[in-house]
Design an enzyme around this catalytic site. Structure first.
Site, short mmCIF file in Angstrom:
data_model
loop_
_atom_site.label_atom_id
_atom_site.label_comp_id
_atom_site.label_asym_id
_atom_site.label_seq_id
_atom_site.Cartn_x
_atom_site.Cartn_y
_atom_site.Cartn_z
N ARG A 1 28.87 13.87 60.62
CA ARG A 1 27.61 13.86 61.35
C ARG A 1 27.72 14.66 62.65
O ARG A 1 26.74 15.25 63.11
CB ARG A 1 27.19 12.41 61.63
CG ARG A 1 26.83 11.65 60.35
CD ARG A 1 26.48 10.21 60.64
NE ARG A 1 25.22 10.07 61.33
CZ ARG A 1 24.03 10.02 60.74
NH1 ARG A 1 23.95 10.11 59.43
NH2 ARG A 1 22.93 9.87 61.44
N TYR B 1 16.17 -6.85 64.37
CA TYR B 1 15.73 -5.60 65.00
C TYR B 1 14.75 -5.89 66.14
O TYR B 1 14.89 -5.33 67.24
CB TYR B 1 15.07 -4.70 63.95
CG TYR B 1 14.64 -3.36 64.51
CD1 TYR B 1 15.55 -2.33 64.69
CD2 TYR B 1 13.31 -3.12 64.86
CE1 TYR B 1 15.16 -1.10 65.21
CE2 TYR B 1 12.91 -1.90 65.38
CZ TYR B 1 13.84 -0.89 65.55
OH TYR B 1 13.45 0.31 66.06
N LYS C 1 15.22 -4.97 70.19
CA LYS C 1 14.30 -4.12 70.94
C LYS C 1 13.73 -4.83 72.17
O LYS C 1 13.41 -4.19 73.17
CB LYS C 1 13.17 -3.62 70.02
CG LYS C 1 13.65 -2.73 68.88
CD LYS C 1 14.27 -1.44 69.39
CE LYS C 1 15.74 -1.32 69.18
NZ LYS C 1 16.30 -0.01 69.59
N VAL D 1 6.75 6.92 64.09
CA VAL D 1 6.74 8.36 63.84
C VAL D 1 7.56 8.71 62.60
O VAL D 1 8.43 7.96 62.17
CB VAL D 1 7.29 9.12 65.07
CG1 VAL D 1 6.32 8.98 66.24
CG2 VAL D 1 8.68 8.65 65.46
#
Length: 255
Positions: A35, A152, A156, A182
């Site tokens: 990566r 999750y 956040k 998005v």
């Protein structure tokens, strides 16, 4: 400016790096060599790429040391994150999502040399996060009760708390940012928010340009401030989170 963006081998992290690299020194981060090669090739104007696995406490510590070699930084953006997926228990007996999304930004903020700005990537899904901070490592609940969506959302909410907590402790500009829904690998093809606006917002908070430069702390979306859970602003709740993470990681917020 010299800016470190974690999780910048693809997605919003890479897009932000590409936006800023022509005029700023950008240090990329990738979790493995493959990566890292992709990140460097995709953002050829980047200053350097640092490899580090943020899913374990040892990996986070090692990355902090390696990344600091490329500092000092004007800004560190904690963008690396996992979304959904299986439990993925690490060597530290907790889900990788918890380590990457919550523990890594906490530890890195404490271990690395203090930058001029700290940015934490959050999400509107923080609205469903647990403000009581119960069993944030999921060690008590275990794999049988694993709920990736809940984990999750919790992380956040933690990210917004970090912005306010570290602004108090460090006396520097700290912001959380919500990219919206998005079209990225994480967001999927059905996402409807403006990707370009999300990237521009990330760039704004990293550099302190525009509205972000007029505030020492805030939560941003589409280049404007966005409402968030009031619990994230509560100092007692923030301090409770920091104390929990100190116990998990063995790393204390520096004075």
């Amino acid at each position: 400016m010299r800016i470190l963006i974690t999780g910048s081998s693809d997605g919003l992290g890479l897009l932000t790096a590409r936006l800023l690299s022509p005029t700023h020194q950008i240090i990329l981060h990738a979790r493995n060599p493959t990566r890292a090669t992709h990140a460097s090739q995709s953002c050829p104007k980047a200053h350097a790429t640092v490899i580090g696995d943020l899913s374990t406490l040892a990996g986070i510590r090692a990355f902090a040391l390696e990344a600091d070699k490329h500092g000092p930084y004007d800004c560190i953006m904690h963008n690396a994150g996992l979304y959904l997926g299986p439990f993925r228990k690490t060597e530290d007996e907790m889900p990788a999502l918890v380590a990457v999304n919550t523990i890594a930004p906490y530890m890195l903020s404490c271990l690395m040399a203090k930058p001029k700005r700290l940015i934490f990537v959050s999400s509107q899904l923080h609205q469903g996060g647990d403000a009581e901070l119960k069993d944030i490592t999921w060690r008590k609940r275990g794999e049988g009760e694993w709920n990736a969506g809940q984990a999750y959302a919790d992380s956040k909410l933690h990210n917004i708390m970090f912005a306010f907590a570290f602004a108090r402790h460090f006396g520097i500009a700290c912001h959380s940012v919500d990219p919206g829904w998005v079209k990225t690998k994480m967001g999927g093809e059905n996402a409807m928010d403006d990707l370009d606006a999300a990237v521009e917002t990330f760039g704004m908070v990293c550099t302190g340009e525009g509205a972000a430069g007029r505030r020492e702390v805030g939560h941003w979306y589409q280049k404007r401030e966005r409402d968030f859970r009031e619990e994230a602003r509560d100092v007692e709740t923030q301090e409770k989170l920091l104390k929990i993470l100190e116990g998990i990681s063995g790393v204390k917020v520096p004075e």
